[in-house]
Every structure is written in C-alpha cells, then in structure tokens.
Motif scaffolding. Structure first.
Motif, PDB file in Angstrom:
ATOM      1  N   PHE A  47       0.758  -1.449   0.075  1.00  0.00           N
ATOM      2  CA  PHE A  47       0.087   0.019   0.155  1.00  0.00           C
ATOM      3  C   PHE A  47       0.967   1.293  -0.143  1.00  0.00           C
ATOM      4  N   ASP A  48       1.916   1.209   0.965  1.00  0.00           N
ATOM      5  CA  ASP A  48       2.752   2.490   0.940  1.00  0.00           C
ATOM      6  C   ASP A  48       3.795   2.754  -0.385  1.00  0.00           C
ATOM      7  N   LYS A  49       3.886   1.551  -1.055  1.00  0.00           N
ATOM      8  CA  LYS A  49       4.573   1.670  -2.276  1.00  0.00           C
ATOM      9  C   LYS A  49       3.797   2.398  -3.404  1.00  0.00           C
ATOM     10  N   THR A  50       2.650   2.190  -3.252  1.00  0.00           N
ATOM     11  CA  THR A  50       1.488   2.900  -4.523  1.00  0.00           C
ATOM     12  C   THR A  50       1.750   4.339  -4.341  1.00  0.00           C
ATOM     13  N   GLU A  51       2.210   4.924  -3.240  1.00  0.00           N
ATOM     14  CA  GLU A  51       2.570   6.611  -3.454  1.00  0.00           C
ATOM     15  C   GLU A  51       3.686   6.877  -4.509  1.00  0.00           C
ATOM     16  N   THR A  52       4.611   6.009  -4.618  1.00  0.00           N
ATOM     17  CA  THR A  52       5.643   6.136  -5.744  1.00  0.00           C
ATOM     18  C   THR A  52       5.597   5.345  -7.033  1.00  0.00           C
ATOM     19  N   ALA A  53       4.591   4.647  -7.093  1.00  0.00           N
ATOM     20  CA  ALA A  53       4.327   3.866  -8.481  1.00  0.00           C
ATOM     21  C   ALA A  53       3.993   4.700  -9.727  1.00  0.00           C
ATOM     22  N   THR A  54       4.418   4.425 -10.615  1.00  0.00           N
ATOM     23  CA  THR A  54       4.056   5.048 -11.828  1.00  0.00           C
ATOM     24  C   THR A  54       2.560   4.739 -12.225  1.00  0.00           C
ATOM     25  N   LYS A  55       1.773   6.058 -12.199  1.00  0.00           N
ATOM     26  CA  LYS A  55       0.502   5.916 -12.417  1.00  0.00           C
ATOM     27  C   LYS A  55       0.100   5.901 -13.941  1.00  0.00           C
ATOM     28  N   LEU A  56      -0.695   5.162 -14.426  1.00  0.00           N
ATOM     29  CA  LEU A  56      -1.009   4.608 -15.910  1.00  0.00           C
ATOM     30  C   LEU A  56      -2.259   5.095 -16.043  1.00  0.00           C
ATOM     31  N   PRO A  57      -2.396   5.666 -17.331  1.00  0.00           N
ATOM     32  CA  PRO A  57      -4.044   6.082 -17.794  1.00  0.00           C
ATOM     33  C   PRO A  57      -4.766   4.881 -17.880  1.00  0.00           C
ATOM     34  N   ALA A  58      -6.106   5.085 -17.198  1.00  0.00           N
ATOM     35  CA  ALA A  58      -6.913   3.922 -17.657  1.00  0.00           C
ATOM     36  C   ALA A  58      -7.254   3.764 -19.154  1.00  0.00           C
ATOM     37  N   PRO A  59      -7.487   2.500 -19.494  1.00  0.00           N
ATOM     38  CA  PRO A  59      -7.373   2.243 -20.832  1.00  0.00           C
ATOM     39  C   PRO A  59      -9.085   2.851 -21.359  1.00  0.00           C
ATOM     40  N   GLU A  60      -9.197   2.918 -22.505  1.00  0.00           N
ATOM     41  CA  GLU A  60     -10.408   3.514 -23.185  1.00  0.00           C
ATOM     42  C   GLU A  60     -11.557   2.442 -23.229  1.00  0.00           C
ATOM     43  N   ASP A  61     -11.282   1.508 -23.643  1.00  0.00           N
ATOM     44  CA  ASP A  61     -11.987   0.180 -23.840  1.00  0.00           C
ATOM     45  C   ASP A  61     -11.690  -0.889 -23.184  1.00  0.00           C
ATOM     46  N   VAL A  62     -12.126  -1.426 -22.042  1.00  0.00           N
ATOM     47  CA  VAL A  62     -11.747  -2.526 -21.258  1.00  0.00           C
ATOM     48  C   VAL A  62     -12.917  -3.715 -21.430  1.00  0.00           C
ATOM     49  N   PRO A  63     -12.444  -4.814 -21.719  1.00  0.00           N
ATOM     50  CA  PRO A  63     -13.551  -5.805 -21.746  1.00  0.00           C
ATOM     51  C   PRO A  63     -13.860  -6.301 -20.490  1.00  0.00           C
ATOM     52  N   VAL A  64     -14.988  -6.540 -20.058  1.00  0.00           N
ATOM     53  CA  VAL A  64     -15.595  -7.284 -18.860  1.00  0.00           C
ATOM     54  C   VAL A  64     -15.601  -8.749 -19.092  1.00  0.00           C
ATOM     55  N   ALA A  65     -14.932  -9.278 -18.122  1.00  0.00           N
ATOM     56  CA  ALA A  65     -14.951 -10.672 -18.246  1.00  0.00           C
ATOM     57  C   ALA A  65     -15.674 -11.493 -17.154  1.00  0.00           C
ATOM     58  N   ARG A  66     -16.122 -12.667 -17.292  1.00  0.00           N
ATOM     59  CA  ARG A  66     -16.876 -13.331 -16.417  1.00  0.00           C
ATOM     60  C   ARG A  66     -16.342 -13.693 -15.144  1.00  0.00           C
ATOM     61  N   TYR A  67     -15.164 -14.425 -15.489  1.00  0.00           N
ATOM     62  CA  TYR A  67     -14.301 -15.364 -14.438  1.00  0.00           C
ATOM     63  C   TYR A  67     -13.032 -14.580 -13.879  1.00  0.00           C
ATOM     64  N   VAL A  68     -13.070 -14.664 -12.611  1.00  0.00           N
ATOM     65  CA  VAL A  68     -11.677 -14.248 -11.993  1.00  0.00           C
ATOM     66  C   VAL A  68     -10.773 -15.320 -11.797  1.00  0.00           C
ATOM     67  N   ILE A  69      -9.746 -15.544 -12.252  1.00  0.00           N
ATOM     68  CA  ILE A  69      -8.965 -16.961 -12.262  1.00  0.00           C
ATOM     69  C   ILE A  69      -7.750 -16.960 -11.375  1.00  0.00           C
ATOM     70  N   ASN A  70      -7.464 -17.838 -10.444  1.00  0.00           N
ATOM     71  CA  ASN A  70      -6.394 -17.648  -9.688  1.00  0.00           C
ATOM     72  C   ASN A  70      -5.494 -19.068 -10.530  1.00  0.00           C
ATOM     73  N   HIS A  71      -4.523 -18.704 -10.919  1.00  0.00           N
ATOM     74  CA  HIS A  71      -3.443 -19.813 -11.519  1.00  0.00           C
ATOM     75  C   HIS A  71      -2.675 -20.368 -10.644  1.00  0.00           C
ATOM     76  N   ASP A  72      -2.520 -19.916  -9.549  1.00  0.00           N
ATOM     77  CA  ASP A  72      -1.485 -20.562  -8.472  1.00  0.00           C
ATOM     78  C   ASP A  72      -2.167 -21.573  -7.692  1.00  0.00           C
ATOM     79  N   LYS A  73      -3.586 -21.333  -7.634  1.00  0.00           N
ATOM     80  CA  LYS A  73      -4.492 -22.266  -6.710  1.00  0.00           C
ATOM     81  C   LYS A  73      -5.134 -23.021  -7.848  1.00  0.00           C
TER      82      LYS A  73
END
Length: 150
Positions: A47-73
C-alpha cells in the motif's frame, strides 16, 4: 516536557493514520490494505509503495470478463454467481480474495460485518490472477458467498 513530546508524537501518528485511511478511501488499491504486513527487508508494505508507483492512464475500452481466475491455486470465481444483499449490492470477489491486512483496521471483512465464508478473505493475496470468459481445463469453482447485510 516529556509528556508534551509524547502527545505530539501521538498526534503525528494519528494524522498519518487518517491520511492513510483517506488514501485508501480515494485510491483503488486492488485490495491492498494500509495495515498489511511490511514487505520482506523493508519498512513499508505494498500500500505504501503505491505512493511512488507510476500512474498509468485507464484504457479507453476495457473488456469485462465473467471469471476471476487464480492460476496458482487453479481455482476461479464466477462473477455471475456472486450473491447480492437485500438492496441489490454485491461484493466483487477480487478485492475480497486479494485483501491484505484484514482484521487490522476499519472496513474489515469479518464475521458480524458480512455473512458467508469469511475464511476466503485474503486467500488469493499475491497469487497470479487473470480475468477471462473461459476457464482453463481442470480449474475448480470457488463459491464466493460473502454478503454485506446493510
């Protein structure tokens, strides 16, 4: 004199906490909490490291997907099966599953504030996660049934 210095130090810590809470309320930190553990060999957390992280602009067109997938588990959450409360509000599974620092500050997800499998909170923290409309073969569904009763 010593008491005055102690009081000043206490007030400074309270200002920092209020500032962190305000940042948490304003910033989309992807489930990272300001009460999360420090990073290895560091005096700060993600959380603290977000203070100095490079802020990227939000993409214009973002697809919305149905599944949130955890590849480790090798599990996934189906966003279409998330249960809503009486006023129709549902908790998105991503911030719940990736939360760090839960149980250490305001806004925690725990028994009494939500219903359902509260043991799921934070179980995906730091795992490799993607979103997609197709689930990889062999992955298991995860029931995310957390409801805020308000």
């Amino acid at each position: 004199m010593a008491q005055l210095q102690t009081d000043k130090a206490l007030l400074a810590r309270q200002r920092v906490r209020r500032s962190r809470r305000a940042r948490a309320d304003l910033a989309d930190t992807g489930g990272l909490g300001d009460y999360a553990e420090h990073e290895p060999d560091s005096t700060s957390n993600l959380f603290d490291k977000t203070e100095t992280a490079t802020k990227l602009p939000a993409p214009e067109d973002v697809p919305v997907a149905r599944y949130v997938i955890n590849h480790d588990k090798q599990t996934y959450a189906d966003k279409t099966t998330v249960v809503a409360n009486a006023i129709g509000a549902a908790i998105h599974p991503l911030p719940v599953l990736t939360a760090e620092g839960n149980g250490r500050g305001g806004g925690d997800l725990r028994e009494g504030s939500i219903t359902g499998h509260t043991t799921l909170v934070g179980t995906w923290a730091r795992d490799r996660i993607t979103v997609a409309d197709i689930v990889p073969d062999g992955y298991q569904a995860l029931e995310v049934d957390l409801i805020e009763p308000w």
